[in-house]
Write a protein that holds these residues in place. Structure first.
Motif, PDB file in Angstrom:
ATOM      1  N   GLY A 139       1.279   1.717  -5.952  1.00 45.64           N
ATOM      2  CA  GLY A 139       1.975   2.538  -4.960  1.00 45.64           C
ATOM      3  C   GLY A 139       1.031   3.486  -4.239  1.00 45.64           C
ATOM      4  O   GLY A 139       1.121   3.672  -3.016  1.00 45.64           O
ATOM      5  N   ILE A 140       0.113   4.081  -5.007  1.00 46.58           N
ATOM      6  CA  ILE A 140      -0.855   4.990  -4.392  1.00 46.58           C
ATOM      7  C   ILE A 140      -1.760   4.247  -3.421  1.00 46.58           C
ATOM      8  O   ILE A 140      -2.138   4.765  -2.362  1.00 46.58           O
ATOM      9  N   MET A 141      -2.088   2.993  -3.759  1.00 46.27           N
ATOM     10  CA  MET A 141      -3.014   2.227  -2.922  1.00 46.27           C
ATOM     11  C   MET A 141      -2.310   1.422  -1.825  1.00 46.27           C
ATOM     12  O   MET A 141      -2.973   0.730  -1.063  1.00 46.27           O
ATOM     13  N   PHE A 142      -0.981   1.518  -1.735  1.00 45.98           N
ATOM     14  CA  PHE A 142      -0.271   0.724  -0.733  1.00 45.98           C
ATOM     15  C   PHE A 142      -0.699   1.065   0.699  1.00 45.98           C
ATOM     16  O   PHE A 142      -0.884   0.162   1.525  1.00 45.98           O
ATOM     17  N   PRO A 194      -9.347  -2.213  -1.449  1.00 43.86           N
ATOM     18  CA  PRO A 194      -8.397  -2.148  -2.574  1.00 43.86           C
ATOM     19  C   PRO A 194      -8.971  -2.668  -3.874  1.00 43.86           C
ATOM     20  O   PRO A 194      -8.699  -2.130  -4.945  1.00 43.86           O
ATOM     21  N   MET A 195      -9.801  -3.713  -3.800  1.00 43.95           N
ATOM     22  CA  MET A 195     -10.414  -4.242  -5.018  1.00 43.95           C
ATOM     23  C   MET A 195     -11.352  -3.212  -5.637  1.00 43.95           C
ATOM     24  O   MET A 195     -11.351  -2.982  -6.852  1.00 43.95           O
ATOM     25  N   PHE A 196     -12.161  -2.557  -4.794  1.00 42.49           N
ATOM     26  CA  PHE A 196     -13.085  -1.553  -5.312  1.00 42.49           C
ATOM     27  C   PHE A 196     -12.332  -0.365  -5.895  1.00 42.49           C
ATOM     28  O   PHE A 196     -12.761   0.220  -6.893  1.00 42.49           O
ATOM     29  N   GLN A 253       3.501  -7.585  -2.309  1.00 37.85           N
ATOM     30  CA  GLN A 253       2.961  -6.775  -1.220  1.00 37.85           C
ATOM     31  C   GLN A 253       2.462  -7.651  -0.077  1.00 37.85           C
ATOM     32  O   GLN A 253       2.690  -7.355   1.103  1.00 37.85           O
ATOM     33  N   GLN A 254       1.795  -8.775  -0.412  1.00 35.78           N
ATOM     34  CA  GLN A 254       1.295  -9.677   0.625  1.00 35.78           C
ATOM     35  C   GLN A 254       2.448 -10.297   1.421  1.00 35.78           C
ATOM     36  O   GLN A 254       2.368 -10.421   2.650  1.00 35.78           O
TER      37      GLN A 254
END
Length: 606
Positions: free
Chosen positions: A388-391, A446-448, A566-567
């Motif tokens: 959620g934080i990274m959305f 996002p991966m990092f 998400q995708q």
């Protein structure tokens, strides 16, 4: 041909990583810290004593839990405990945190079990035993005493002490006394709290006619055959804080090679740690004992606190105090003792350099667990919070990917125009990125961002006893251990147990499937060889991750499922990206078919 060669190298590299990872696990885990051990004799060791006599024993392979591994040792331990603990010369210890007894012969604290922790995840499993009497295969005990100058008679390993009570509890301290032939009375007053801390006051009263000089000491003696794994990421072995800094540099093999290791600085606390357990001596502030680790031979080690000599005049009493921690490394408990003045005591948990990030992750996960009462659900909720934080970052990622797709025709034109001038080609592409406001690295962000979360959760599951033996659902009874199911032996129906990365369980299979589906939903790589590598990657990761803690796989599976959802949502917000991805995939498939189609035979020239 070049693309095929790149693909072959990529597959070879992934194979090397896969095999190397499994070999690394076998090297660092099953064999780390392996020693040829020997059985102990029944003679306790004093501050200046020597190692117990040795016998024959087979080498054992340490585990994350620690403890005896040899069936023969386990059988001998059970018999020896039955005999030793039945002796009448014992004072019982009964506290919420620990149970056990003090041996009046030698005044040893050599019998402690941890009431809040079990040996296995089975409901009927006995409590973890931390201390065992001298001479047993799992020898581990603490001893307080004195050495004397000028022939002063002091208590020894075979001295029989007198106790004023038969039971040590948080409300009833116990005092041990012994008087020598020249009128000196030695006393040790023990008190215990609700957790794992035993307070001790050593005193000498001189009723003789001449002054005497004595040197107090305290020690912890243990065998390394019960030690847990000592790896590059989690320390197990000698540990202490000196001048406020926790020292993880000493290992059993180092002490064994040197004979004695005396870390520099004032000793704040000193002892031995396993991944989950700790035994440590904590001198009072203001006292200045010297601390050191000693190898006694045959796999036996000792942590010493030796105080400066004190002169006791006739009619006077000299005393000094210290504490003994013997218990589980529960973060909340260690932090409470740290708040009481024990320097950096909570860092007995080997958080490493990234504790500034790991401890908040642990706090959040532990808070979620106390709210929902299930660690598996807490891990899933943690994943939801992280995603959620990274959305918003993911939204920007997809917007950037859409922009990248939109400029593909311009990029191809530049690549064609400057195909013989690579520096100019790169310069023009960078100018195009700047002109269109596109960041080619945005898709990696996002991966990092997930990497530190993943690493922190990994360390939390490996280190913290709060996760130990925590169940989730169905067959998952311990989230800190690998998935116990094995597909290759049909869940135990076939008479063998797969080892290492070949022990594929249900969770590892779900991880591979969800990662494959996630990659399928991502825009295809423009290079067919890269696309084939990405198709293999999920199944490679399935093998690599099969040996990791179940809780970590649950986190990753949940993260994959959330990424898939998400995708799908973001594709609905960016239909042009989905349409372009479909078109690109068609073009790639055509290109692959052309490359695979054999070249027509040309007529030979005459």
């Amino acid at each position: 041909m070049e693309k095929q060669r790149n693909l072959i190298w990529a597959v070879v590299l992934m194979g090397i990583i896969l095999i190397g990872w499994d070999l690394g696990l076998r090297y660092f885990y099953p064999h780390a810290g392996e020693h040829p051990h020997a059985a102990a004799s029944s003679t306790a060791t004093s501050a200046s004593g020597t190692a117990p006599a040795s016998g024959d024993a087979a080498p054992a392979k340490p585990t994350r839990e620690g403890g005896l591994q040899s069936p023969a040792d386990i059988a001998i331990e059970a018999q020896d405990l039955k005999t030793a603990l039945a002796a009448p010369t014992r004072v019982a210890i009964a506290a919420p945190g620990v149970s056990g007894s003090i041996n009046l012969v030698g005044g040893l604290i050599d019998d402690l079990t941890l009431n809040r922790h079990r040996e296995t995840s089975d409901a009927g499993s006995p409590p973890v035993r931390l201390f065992s009497p001298a001479g047993t295969p799992a020898q581990h005990y603490a001893q307080l005493g004195w050495t004397g100058d000028n022939g002063v008679q002091t208590p020894q390993g075979n001295t029989v002490w007198q106790a004023d009570r038969t039971r040590l509890t948080p409300t009833t301290p116990v005092t041990l006394r012994w008087t020598n032939a020249t009128g000196q009375t030695f006393a040790i007053r023990y008190a215990i709290d609700e957790n794992y801390m035993i307070s001790a006051q050593q005193s000498v009263t001189n009723a003789g006619t001449a002054p005497v000089s004595v040197k107090p000491f305290a020690l912890i003696n243990r065998t390394d055959r019960t030690a847990s794994l000592d790896t590059w990421q989690v320390h197990s072995g000698p540990i202490g804080a000196f001048d406020g800094s926790v020292d993880f540099a000493s290992h059993y093999k180092d002490v064994n090679a040197a004979g004695e290791v005396a870390p520099a600085g004032q000793t704040n606390w000193i002892g031995f740690t396993d991944i989950y357990w700790l035994s440590a001596l904590v001198p009072d502030a203001g006292t200045k004992p010297s601390g050191s680790f000693r190898a006694l031979g045959n796999g036996f080690f000792r942590a010493d606190l030796i105080y400066p000599a004190a002169t006791v005049a006739p009619g006077q009493t000299v005393s000094q105090s210290l504490r003994l921690f013997a218990g589980a490394k529960e973060n909340r408990v260690l932090e409470a003792y740290e708040a009481q003045g024990i320097s950096n005591f909570s860092l007995a948990i080997d958080w490493g350099w990234f504790r500034w990030f790991e401890k908040p992750i642990f706090w959040l996960l532990d808070s979620l667990f106390h709210a929902v009462k299930n660690f598996g659900i807490a891990i899933i909720l943690l994943t939801l919070i992280v995603r959620g934080i990274m959305f918003p970052v993911a939204q920007r990622q997809f917007a950037s990917m859409a922009a990248m797709r939109a400029i593909q025709p311009k990029m191809k034109a530049i690549q064609e125009r400057y195909k013989d001038d690579k520096p100019r080609q790169q310069q023009e592409i960078m100018a195009l990125y700047k002109e269109e406001g596109v960041n080619p690295l945005a898709g990696c962000l996002p991966m990092f961002l997930q990497i530190p979360v993943f690493f922190a959760l990994y360390k939390v599951l490996v280190l913290t006893i709060e996760m130990r033996h925590q169940p989730f659902a169905l067959w998952i009874h311990d989230l800190s251990s690998p998935d116990p199911t094995h597909l290759l032996n049909l869940f135990g129906l076939l008479p063998f147990t797969p080892t290492g990365m070949f022990g594929i369980g249900v969770l590892a299979l779900l991880l591979g499937a969800t990662m494959w589906l996630q990659f399928k939903l991502q825009p295809a790589a423009m290079d067919p060889s890269q696309q084939q590598v990405m198709a293999i990657m999920p199944w490679m990761m399935m093998f690599v991750m099969s040996t990791f803690a179940s809780g970590l796989l649950i986190y990753w599976i949940t993260s994959n499922l959330l990424t898939i959802a998400q995708q799908r949502y973001l594709y609905s917000r960016h239909p042009q990206l989905k349409a372009q991805a479909t078109k690109d995939q068609v073009d790639i498939d055509r290109q692959v078919k052309r490359e695979r189609k054999p070249a027509p035979n040309r007529p030979k020239k005459r």
